[in-house]
Design a protein around this motif. Structure first.
Motif, PDB file in Angstrom:
ATOM      1  N   MET A 113      11.371  14.929  -1.326  1.00  0.00           N
ATOM      2  CA  MET A 113      11.049  16.295  -1.725  1.00  0.00           C
ATOM      3  C   MET A 113      10.534  16.345  -3.165  1.00  0.00           C
ATOM      4  N   HIS A 114      11.048  15.487  -4.028  1.00  0.00           N
ATOM      5  CA  HIS A 114      10.539  15.429  -5.398  1.00  0.00           C
ATOM      6  C   HIS A 114       9.090  14.942  -5.404  1.00  0.00           C
ATOM      7  N   HIS A 115       8.825  13.902  -4.624  1.00  0.00           N
ATOM      8  CA  HIS A 115       7.482  13.314  -4.596  1.00  0.00           C
ATOM      9  C   HIS A 115       6.456  14.288  -4.028  1.00  0.00           C
ATOM     10  N   THR A 116       6.875  15.116  -3.094  1.00  0.00           N
ATOM     11  CA  THR A 116       5.940  16.050  -2.440  1.00  0.00           C
ATOM     12  C   THR A 116       6.003  17.452  -3.032  1.00  0.00           C
ATOM     13  N   ASP A 117       6.619  17.592  -4.219  1.00  0.00           N
ATOM     14  CA  ASP A 117       6.742  18.898  -4.887  1.00  0.00           C
ATOM     15  C   ASP A 117       7.411  19.928  -3.988  1.00  0.00           C
ATOM     16  N   GLY A 118       8.419  19.464  -3.213  1.00  0.00           N
ATOM     17  CA  GLY A 118       9.207  20.352  -2.380  1.00  0.00           C
ATOM     18  C   GLY A 118       8.579  20.716  -1.050  1.00  0.00           C
ATOM     19  N   LYS A 119       7.412  20.180  -0.754  1.00  0.00           N
ATOM     20  CA  LYS A 119       6.727  20.548   0.479  1.00  0.00           C
ATOM     21  C   LYS A 119       7.196  19.748   1.688  1.00  0.00           C
ATOM     22  N   GLY A 120       7.528  18.476   1.504  1.00  0.00           N
ATOM     23  CA  GLY A 120       7.925  17.625   2.612  1.00  0.00           C
ATOM     24  C   GLY A 120       6.760  16.865   3.215  1.00  0.00           C
ATOM     25  N   VAL A 121       7.054  16.107   4.254  1.00  0.00           N
ATOM     26  CA  VAL A 121       6.058  15.241   4.890  1.00  0.00           C
ATOM     27  C   VAL A 121       5.644  15.811   6.238  1.00  0.00           C
ATOM     28  N   ASN A 122       4.516  15.327   6.744  1.00  0.00           N
ATOM     29  CA  ASN A 122       3.994  15.830   8.016  1.00  0.00           C
ATOM     30  C   ASN A 122       4.539  15.085   9.226  1.00  0.00           C
ATOM     31  N   VAL A 123       4.691  13.762   9.095  1.00  0.00           N
ATOM     32  CA  VAL A 123       5.130  12.930  10.215  1.00  0.00           C
ATOM     33  C   VAL A 123       6.174  11.939   9.728  1.00  0.00           C
ATOM     34  N   ILE A 124       7.210  11.722  10.538  1.00  0.00           N
ATOM     35  CA  ILE A 124       8.224  10.706  10.258  1.00  0.00           C
ATOM     36  C   ILE A 124       8.308   9.762  11.448  1.00  0.00           C
ATOM     37  N   LEU A 125       8.287   8.472  11.162  1.00  0.00           N
ATOM     38  CA  LEU A 125       8.525   7.441  12.171  1.00  0.00           C
ATOM     39  C   LEU A 125       9.890   6.834  11.865  1.00  0.00           C
ATOM     40  N   ASP A 126      10.855   7.036  12.782  1.00  0.00           N
ATOM     41  CA  ASP A 126      12.242   6.667  12.496  1.00  0.00           C
ATOM     42  C   ASP A 126      12.798   5.695  13.519  1.00  0.00           C
ATOM     43  N   GLY A 133       0.773  -1.238   0.000  1.00  0.00           N
ATOM     44  CA  GLY A 133       0.000   0.000   0.000  1.00  0.00           C
ATOM     45  C   GLY A 133       0.801   1.282   0.000  1.00  0.00           C
ATOM     46  N   ALA A 134       2.129   1.200   0.150  1.00  0.00           N
ATOM     47  CA  ALA A 134       2.936   2.418   0.185  1.00  0.00           C
ATOM     48  C   ALA A 134       2.803   3.185  -1.127  1.00  0.00           C
ATOM     49  N   ASP A 135       2.668   4.500  -1.036  1.00  0.00           N
ATOM     50  CA  ASP A 135       2.564   5.342  -2.228  1.00  0.00           C
ATOM     51  C   ASP A 135       3.917   5.543  -2.894  1.00  0.00           C
ATOM     52  N   LEU A 136       4.972   5.505  -2.105  1.00  0.00           N
ATOM     53  CA  LEU A 136       6.336   5.629  -2.638  1.00  0.00           C
ATOM     54  C   LEU A 136       7.255   4.803  -1.756  1.00  0.00           C
ATOM     55  N   ALA A 137       8.097   3.982  -2.382  1.00  0.00           N
ATOM     56  CA  ALA A 137       9.103   3.196  -1.658  1.00  0.00           C
ATOM     57  C   ALA A 137      10.468   3.536  -2.227  1.00  0.00           C
ATOM     58  N   ILE A 138      11.376   3.951  -1.354  1.00  0.00           N
ATOM     59  CA  ILE A 138      12.686   4.455  -1.755  1.00  0.00           C
ATOM     60  C   ILE A 138      13.762   3.463  -1.332  1.00  0.00           C
ATOM     61  N   ASN A 139      14.538   2.975  -2.290  1.00  0.00           N
ATOM     62  CA  ASN A 139      15.688   2.129  -1.979  1.00  0.00           C
ATOM     63  C   ASN A 139      16.813   3.050  -1.505  1.00  0.00           C
ATOM     64  N   TYR A 140      17.036   3.087  -0.201  1.00  0.00           N
ATOM     65  CA  TYR A 140      17.995   4.045   0.344  1.00  0.00           C
ATOM     66  C   TYR A 140      19.437   3.719  -0.034  1.00  0.00           C
ATOM     67  N   ARG A 141      19.673   2.514  -0.541  1.00  0.00           N
ATOM     68  CA  ARG A 141      21.027   2.165  -1.001  1.00  0.00           C
ATOM     69  C   ARG A 141      21.319   2.747  -2.382  1.00  0.00           C
ATOM     70  N   GLN A 142      20.275   3.121  -3.098  1.00  0.00           N
ATOM     71  CA  GLN A 142      20.442   3.614  -4.461  1.00  0.00           C
ATOM     72  C   GLN A 142      20.019   5.061  -4.643  1.00  0.00           C
ATOM     73  N   GLN A 143      19.188   5.560  -3.735  1.00  0.00           N
ATOM     74  CA  GLN A 143      18.675   6.920  -3.855  1.00  0.00           C
ATOM     75  C   GLN A 143      18.896   7.698  -2.565  1.00  0.00           C
ATOM     76  N   ASP A 144      19.035   9.010  -2.707  1.00  0.00           N
ATOM     77  CA  ASP A 144      19.019   9.894  -1.549  1.00  0.00           C
ATOM     78  C   ASP A 144      17.559  10.073  -1.148  1.00  0.00           C
ATOM     79  N   PHE A 145      17.197   9.576   0.039  1.00  0.00           N
ATOM     80  CA  PHE A 145      15.780   9.608   0.382  1.00  0.00           C
ATOM     81  C   PHE A 145      15.261  11.029   0.541  1.00  0.00           C
ATOM     82  N   VAL A 146      16.132  11.973   0.924  1.00  0.00           N
ATOM     83  CA  VAL A 146      15.681  13.367   1.039  1.00  0.00           C
ATOM     84  C   VAL A 146      15.255  13.896  -0.328  1.00  0.00           C
ATOM     85  N   GLU A 147      16.084  13.674  -1.328  1.00  0.00           N
ATOM     86  CA  GLU A 147      15.750  14.136  -2.676  1.00  0.00           C
ATOM     87  C   GLU A 147      14.475  13.469  -3.180  1.00  0.00           C
ATOM     88  N   ALA A 148      14.358  12.173  -2.939  1.00  0.00           N
ATOM     89  CA  ALA A 148      13.177  11.440  -3.422  1.00  0.00           C
ATOM     90  C   ALA A 148      11.909  11.932  -2.740  1.00  0.00           C
TER      91      ALA A 148
END
Length: 325
Positions: free
Chosen positions: A201-214, A184-199
């Motif tokens: 911000m691109h997906h959210t049109d530069g706005k970012g996310v509301n909540v992070i669970l880390d 069900g994930a809308d976007l899944a980022i392979n952190y070994r291949q992509q910079d998750f910050v760039e991915a």
């Protein structure tokens, strides 16, 4: 009864099967005949001496179980002997019998097996309390979850989607990312291949996310702050990459960000009972209808608890690892 304890010398740390007497429940406790127990990363940390248990916790590992009630404390009225329950524990789950506070027990959702039910307490209590109770994720907001194929991650994807949020996850392989998308994930980022910050911000049109669970910590902290939008909330629940980091406080101020660190195990029964009530009301119906389901990676017999730990340490698992008792 058989129980798993930590055997430690200067040269070796191992898990061994011991023979013990079943414990006796206190006034507000129940004794559970354990049929399945969940494996969690804090178990691995405790085995290595990196996560001391609370002073009153059992020396036996295990933070969640499913089974039937074998006996009741004198003040327990909400359950009866023979009831099928799953329970959140402070320890003691890797055993044929364990104690649980009655307020931390929940009925097993209809149609779920004991093995599936053993995968529920630790992850559902953790995800619900952090994402919905503390960070107050709302329908229409965007949630970022690190470790999308962990027990926590697979749970967070399903809960986020069930309550109307967009969910982004990170994972360590293309196969894991594909699993997250199928879940069900809308976007899944392979952190070994992509910079998750760039991915992100691109997906959210530069706005970012509301909540992070880390669950990662360390150098993820400043990167997480870059991913958060105005009034964003970061819930830090583990520190697999280390406990130290450096952040730009100006970004914290300018975006009005909130950083919260939580651990579930030391919280008192009143807090856990509140979360249990919310789960029973809002989440258990979704489990019973099949809208949500625990993701099981593998099942090991109790005597092979050490191999179950090895499976988790390999980071190859997707979902929960369970001991069958």
């Amino acid at each position: 009864m058989r129980a798993i304890e930590i055997y430690r010398t200067a040269e070796l740390t191992d898990l061994i099967v011991t023979d013990q007497l079943p414990p006796t429940p206190g006034p507000h406790q129940v004794l559970i005949k354990v049929l399945a127990a969940g494996i969690n990363r804090p178990d691995l940390m405790q085995r290595k001496g990196l996560y001391p248990p609370p002073p009153d916790a059992s020396r036996v590992l295990g933070l969640e179980v499913a089974g039937t009630i074998a006996s009741l404390g004198s003040e327990v009225t909400e359950f009866k002997i023979g009831d099928a329950v799953c329970a959140l524990l402070t320890g003691g789950g890797y055993a044929e019998y364990c104690l649980a506070s009655a307020c931390c027990c929940l009925p097993i959702p209809k149609s779920l097996s004991f093995i599936q039910a053993a995968a529920l307490p630790e992850t559902f209590f953790t995800v619900w309390s952090n994402i919905f109770d503390l960070a107050k994720l709302q329908a229409g907001e965007i949630l970022l979850v690190h470790g999308g194929t962990s027990g926590i991650g697979t749970n967070a994807i399903q809960l986020g989607k069930a309550f109307g949020s967009q969910v982004i996850v990170t994972a360590g392989s293309d196969d894991k990312c594909q699993f997250c998308r199928e879940l069900g994930a809308d976007l899944a980022i392979n952190y070994r291949q992509q910079d998750f910050v760039e991915a992100v911000m691109h997906h959210t049109d530069g706005k970012g996310v509301n909540v992070i669970l880390d669950i990662i910590g360390g150098d993820y902290l400043p990167r997480n702050l870059k991913c958060l939008t105005i009034d964003g909330r970061l819930q830090q629940i583990a520190i697999q990459n280390g406990s130290k980091s450096e952040i730009n406080l100006a970004a914290l101020l300018m975006k009005r960000l909130t950083i919260a660190g939580t651990t579930l195990r030391p919280r008192n029964d009143n807090f856990k009972a509140k979360i249990a009530g919310q789960l029973l009301e809002k989440v258990w119906p979704l489990l019973e209808s099949g809208q949500l389901e625990p993701i099981i990676d593998s099942v090991f017999p109790l005597a092979l608890a050490a191999q179950a730990h090895e499976r988790m340490e390999s980071s190859q698992h997707i979902g929960k690892i369970i001991l069958e008792v």
